[in-house]
Design an enzyme around this catalytic site. Sequence first.
Site, PDB file in Angstrom:
ATOM      1  N   GLN A   1       0.828  -1.201   0.000  1.00  0.00           N
ATOM      2  CA  GLN A   1       0.000   0.000   0.000  1.00  0.00           C
ATOM      3  C   GLN A   1       0.870   1.262   0.000  1.00  0.00           C
ATOM      4  O   GLN A   1       1.683   1.469   0.914  1.00  0.00           O
ATOM      5  CB  GLN A   1      -0.951   0.032   1.197  1.00  0.00           C
ATOM      6  CG  GLN A   1      -2.050   1.070   0.961  1.00  0.00           C
ATOM      7  CD  GLN A   1      -2.824   1.431   2.195  1.00  0.00           C
ATOM      8  OE1 GLN A   1      -2.248   1.772   3.217  1.00  0.00           O
ATOM      9  NE2 GLN A   1      -4.143   1.384   2.113  1.00  0.00           N
TER      10      GLN A   1
ATOM     11  N   GLY B   1      -9.397  -6.381   9.410  1.00  0.00           N
ATOM     12  CA  GLY B   1      -8.339  -5.612  10.050  1.00  0.00           C
ATOM     13  C   GLY B   1      -7.985  -6.147  11.412  1.00  0.00           C
ATOM     14  O   GLY B   1      -7.097  -6.999  11.555  1.00  0.00           O
TER      15      GLY B   1
ATOM     16  N   ARG C   1      -7.773   2.123  -2.756  1.00  0.00           N
ATOM     17  CA  ARG C   1      -8.601   2.091  -1.549  1.00  0.00           C
ATOM     18  C   ARG C   1      -9.316   3.425  -1.347  1.00  0.00           C
ATOM     19  O   ARG C   1      -8.675   4.487  -1.403  1.00  0.00           O
ATOM     20  CB  ARG C   1      -7.731   1.806  -0.327  1.00  0.00           C
ATOM     21  CG  ARG C   1      -8.546   1.537   0.928  1.00  0.00           C
ATOM     22  CD  ARG C   1      -7.669   1.273   2.119  1.00  0.00           C
ATOM     23  NE  ARG C   1      -8.279   0.293   3.009  1.00  0.00           N
ATOM     24  CZ  ARG C   1      -8.080   0.224   4.321  1.00  0.00           C
ATOM     25  NH1 ARG C   1      -7.264   1.072   4.906  1.00  0.00           N
ATOM     26  NH2 ARG C   1      -8.662  -0.679   5.059  1.00  0.00           N
TER      27      ARG C   1
ATOM     28  N   TYR D   1      -6.189  10.934   4.136  1.00  0.00           N
ATOM     29  CA  TYR D   1      -4.802  11.204   3.739  1.00  0.00           C
ATOM     30  C   TYR D   1      -4.798  11.940   2.395  1.00  0.00           C
ATOM     31  O   TYR D   1      -5.862  12.261   1.853  1.00  0.00           O
ATOM     32  CB  TYR D   1      -3.997   9.900   3.742  1.00  0.00           C
ATOM     33  CG  TYR D   1      -3.984   9.283   5.143  1.00  0.00           C
ATOM     34  CD1 TYR D   1      -3.355   9.948   6.192  1.00  0.00           C
ATOM     35  CD2 TYR D   1      -4.663   8.102   5.423  1.00  0.00           C
ATOM     36  CE1 TYR D   1      -3.384   9.435   7.482  1.00  0.00           C
ATOM     37  CE2 TYR D   1      -4.695   7.577   6.711  1.00  0.00           C
ATOM     38  CZ  TYR D   1      -4.049   8.252   7.745  1.00  0.00           C
ATOM     39  OH  TYR D   1      -4.080   7.749   9.016  1.00  0.00           O
TER      40      TYR D   1
HETATM   41  C1  PHB Z   1      -3.636   4.772  11.627  1.00  0.00           C
HETATM   42  O1  PHB Z   1      -2.421   4.819  11.787  1.00  0.00           O
HETATM   43  O2  PHB Z   1      -4.419   4.902  12.566  1.00  0.00           O
HETATM   44  C2  PHB Z   1      -4.158   4.585  10.276  1.00  0.00           C
HETATM   45  C3  PHB Z   1      -3.295   4.565   9.201  1.00  0.00           C
HETATM   46  C4  PHB Z   1      -3.788   4.408   7.930  1.00  0.00           C
HETATM   47  C5  PHB Z   1      -5.154   4.260   7.756  1.00  0.00           C
HETATM   48  C6  PHB Z   1      -6.004   4.272   8.815  1.00  0.00           C
HETATM   49  C7  PHB Z   1      -5.511   4.422  10.087  1.00  0.00           C
HETATM   50  O3  PHB Z   1      -5.644   4.129   6.527  1.00  0.00           O
END
Ligand code: PHB
Length: 358
Positions: free
Chosen positions: A100, A315, A228, A181
């Site tokens: 990713q 997850g 994603r 992000y």
């Molecule tokens: C996190 O570090 O909490 C985190 C990182 C990437 C994601 C979601 C959560 O896509």
Amino acid sequence: MTETDLFSPLQLGSSLLENRMVMAPLTRNRATTDFIPQAMNVEYYTQRASAGLIISEASPISPQGIGYPLTPCIFTAAQTEGWKTVVDAVHNKGGHIFMQLWHVGRISHPSLQENNALPVAPSAICPAGDARTYTGLQPFVTPRALEVDELPGIVEDYRVAAENAKQAGFDGIEVHAANGYLLDEFLRDGSNQRTDAYGGSIENRSRLLMEVIDAVTTVWPANQVGVRISPENSFNDINDSDPQITFNLVAKRLSSYGLAYLHTIEGDMANGERKINYREIKDNFNGHYMANLAYDLERAQTAIKQGDTDMVAFGSLYIANPDLVERFKANAPLNTPDQDTFYGGDEHGYTDYPFMES
Ligand code: PHB
């Protein structure tokens, strides 16, 4: 003919997956201080190799893309070599693994940036909340809005990272355009208030994502590239005024590439709320669809049998159950994830979750 279910094989790009269970990308903050994967990371991923597909934890494509301590990255030769040890070990166990690719955008902090620079974003809007830094939680700062002429450099960082991922031997890559992000900050109108070619219409807001896909598909066959998205997730203080319309169109635009899959976080991670119709998003996309968020065995089986998804990503269940495939097949009890050891630390809460007794 047997019915397709979670344990049916699936051809994904050049990989024949043994089942449709996916280990979701999970940030664990256990790389070296140079952001290089190390021995405990090899052990952790290898333990989970019976997943049909592993998606690596999010891996920053550049120093600017870093937003948390000790996340393994993919912009130096040493990081690429480190990842190769992970990939080789997963392959030796018969598993498949995508990388990713990540740029955190405004979800960073000057203390995590080179020369204490401000994090960057489509617009100078400060997210509510705190950054996780080396000295604990610190309030997010107002990011610097990117200039148009900086965007080609970021796209190039994605392309080079995609090349490094190929060098490391991954089976494909996933472009992280979710969870508040950078790419998601461009997609959603709560964080993108630009008035240039990258803001306003959905076409403009999705321009940077499409440019990234254009770039990484010069390195990888499109059917080894996934994306994603998280249309309704409020995580990292992000929102869109009409997620159904926005992400139906994003899915449609992504369809022109012949991608491996669309990985969708269905709902809001904060409370599980799901207001839009994900079947519409799936139906707008012409590749495989991967569902994610609070699925268990029963929900996953139902979703696959109803044609609502092709794959399901898990997850926290994968944090606590390295042998999740075998446990699901046996209808065996599951280990409970320990939240205190999710982010950072050593092997405890990482590689010491017990396997099922055989
Ligand atoms: C996190 O570090 O909490 C985190 C990182 C990437 C994601 C979601 C959560 O896509």
